[in-house]
Design a protein around this motif. Structure first.
Motif, short mmCIF file in Angstrom:
data_model
loop_
_atom_site.label_atom_id
_atom_site.label_comp_id
_atom_site.label_asym_id
_atom_site.label_seq_id
_atom_site.Cartn_x
_atom_site.Cartn_y
_atom_site.Cartn_z
N ARG A 102 0.91 -1.29 0.00
CA ARG A 102 -0.16 0.02 0.20
C ARG A 102 1.03 1.11 0.01
O ARG A 102 1.78 1.33 0.63
N HIS A 150 -7.97 -0.07 -5.89
CA HIS A 150 -7.70 -0.89 -4.58
C HIS A 150 -8.38 -2.17 -5.11
O HIS A 150 -9.59 -2.38 -4.69
N ARG A 189 -9.67 5.52 -4.37
CA ARG A 189 -9.48 4.32 -5.39
C ARG A 189 -10.41 3.27 -5.23
O ARG A 189 -10.47 2.61 -6.12
N VAL A 190 -11.02 3.30 -4.11
CA VAL A 190 -12.12 2.32 -3.96
C VAL A 190 -13.09 2.64 -5.25
O VAL A 190 -13.75 1.78 -5.79
N ARG A 241 -15.85 7.36 2.29
CA ARG A 241 -15.35 8.46 3.26
C ARG A 241 -15.07 9.59 2.77
O ARG A 241 -14.33 9.67 1.58
N GLN A 276 -12.02 11.62 1.84
CA GLN A 276 -10.83 11.35 2.18
C GLN A 276 -9.70 12.55 2.40
O GLN A 276 -9.13 13.24 1.39
N PRO A 332 -12.47 3.03 6.92
CA PRO A 332 -13.02 3.42 7.95
C PRO A 332 -14.39 4.35 7.98
O PRO A 332 -14.39 5.24 6.96
N1 ASP Z 1 -9.86 1.70 3.28
C1 ASP Z 1 -10.19 2.32 2.05
C2 ASP Z 1 -9.14 2.90 1.31
O1 ASP Z 1 -7.92 2.47 1.74
C3 ASP Z 1 -11.22 3.26 1.86
C4 ASP Z 1 -10.88 4.61 2.79
O2 ASP Z 1 -9.67 4.83 3.36
O3 ASP Z 1 -11.78 5.39 2.84
O4 ASP Z 1 -8.79 3.54 0.33
#
Ligand code: ASP
Length: 316
Positions: free
Chosen positions: A108, A136, A169-170, A223, A225, A265
């Motif tokens: 990551r 992701h 990225r999601v 979320r 970001q 999260p």
């Molecule tokens: N856990 C997810 C990511 O790493 C989503 C997020 O962080 O909001 O992209």
């Protein structure tokens, strides 16, 4: 049928049958994980190194557990404490690790494209656990498995992805995957959080939740970001919640059996109301976490098979 990739860097290069192949194998691992003895031997003798240059709770834990359940030797590198802090470049770190002969490298990184770059420098299989706002892939795959189990199919569904699309990225990996599997994708969010030119991806864009959520089968919340924002993208969190936070009133526009998802999260009271997130009749957020372990087991198993195969067999 073969999985014709050495690495899992994104959803973009995957063919629909390769997506299905990972999901079908993951189903088998869901059963294994629900049993008493949660052990398989697909990765026995292999070394898996997890390199997380950005914080993670779910993804790192789930890759770690996935590797251990399949018999790999798993090592977590704490990149906060590593030589990167002393000025070593990403490539030097990669080459150092490469000399330790890992078979699977889970990475990551906060920069889009960093994981692809690293994959070009090492001999092992690389899995992208999230690179900047780019991709992701295992998140999109676990989301796909969750949807397929809840809805009984992964095509001709109407899926709303809501919130901070621009930095996510999601969202990107999900847009690619859901598009390849022939679903209708609706993006909902303020114009400041919508990437320019996104309509070229074959999605519909909405600014209004009531309009965008109309009759959807799946509601995927994202979320904000903040770590990727360098300015004022929203007037205030309170205003954002009012317009884009998922509450019962807004959810009422979706189909009565629509499921609610969130990659975590979660910020309760910002993008989602806590009672919706906890409503076991609508929310599949905990199931997403469960599917995450199974999907990562499947992805590493499939890449490990390719490690053992000859190059001719991989391309066949
Ligand atoms: N856990 C997810 C990511 O790493 C989503 C997020 O962080 O909001 O992209």
């Amino acid at each position: 049928m073969r999985f014709s990739h050495k690495h899992l860097l994104g959803i973009e290069p995957l063919a629909p049958h390769e997506i299905t192949m990972i999901l079908d194998l993951a189903e088998r691992y869901v059963d294994l994980n629900r049993g008493h003895a949660k052990h398989g031997d697909a990765l026995t003798g292999l070394t898996q190194i997890n390199m997380f240059f950005e914080n993670s709770t779910r993804t790192q834990a789930s890759f770690e557990l996935a590797g251990m359940r399949l018999g790999a030797d798993v090592m977590n590198m704490s990149m906060q404490a590593s030589s990167i802090k002393k000025g070593e470049t990403l490539i030097d770190t990669a080459l150092t690790l490469n000399a330790m002969h890992p078979d699977l490298l889970v990475v990551r990184h906060p920069h889009s494209g960093a994981v692809d770059l690293l994959a070009q420098k090492v001999n092992c299989a690389v899995l992208n656990a999230g690179d900047g706002r780019h991709e992701h892939p295992t998140q999109a795959l676990l989301d796909a498995l969750t949807i397929r189990r809840a809805k009984g199919r992964l095509h001709r569904l109407s899926v709303a992805i809501c919130g901070d699309i621009a930095h996510s990225r999601v969202a990107r990996s999900n847009i690619l995957l859901l598009g390849k599997m022939e679903n209708r994708v609706k993006l909902i969010g303020p114009p400041t959080l919508m990437p320019s030119g996104i309509a070229e991806f074959g999605v519909e864009v909405y600014q209004d939740m009531a309009e965008g959520l109309q009759d959807v089968d799946v509601v995927m919340m994202l979320r904000l970001q903040k770590e990727r924002m360098d300015g004022g993208f929203i007037p205030s969190e309170r205003e954002y919640y009012h317009r884009y936070g998922l509450d019962a009133q807004k959810l009422a526009h979706a189909k009565p059996d629509a499921i609610v998802m969130h990659p975590g999260p979660m910020n309760r009271g910002v993008e989602i109301d806590g009672t919706i997130a906890d409503d076991i009749n609508r929310s599949v957020i905990q199931e997403q976490v469960e599917m995450g372990v199974a999907v990562r087991m499947a992805a590493m198993d499939i890449l490990a098979r390719n490690l053992r195969a000859t190059p001719q067999e991989v391309m066949a």
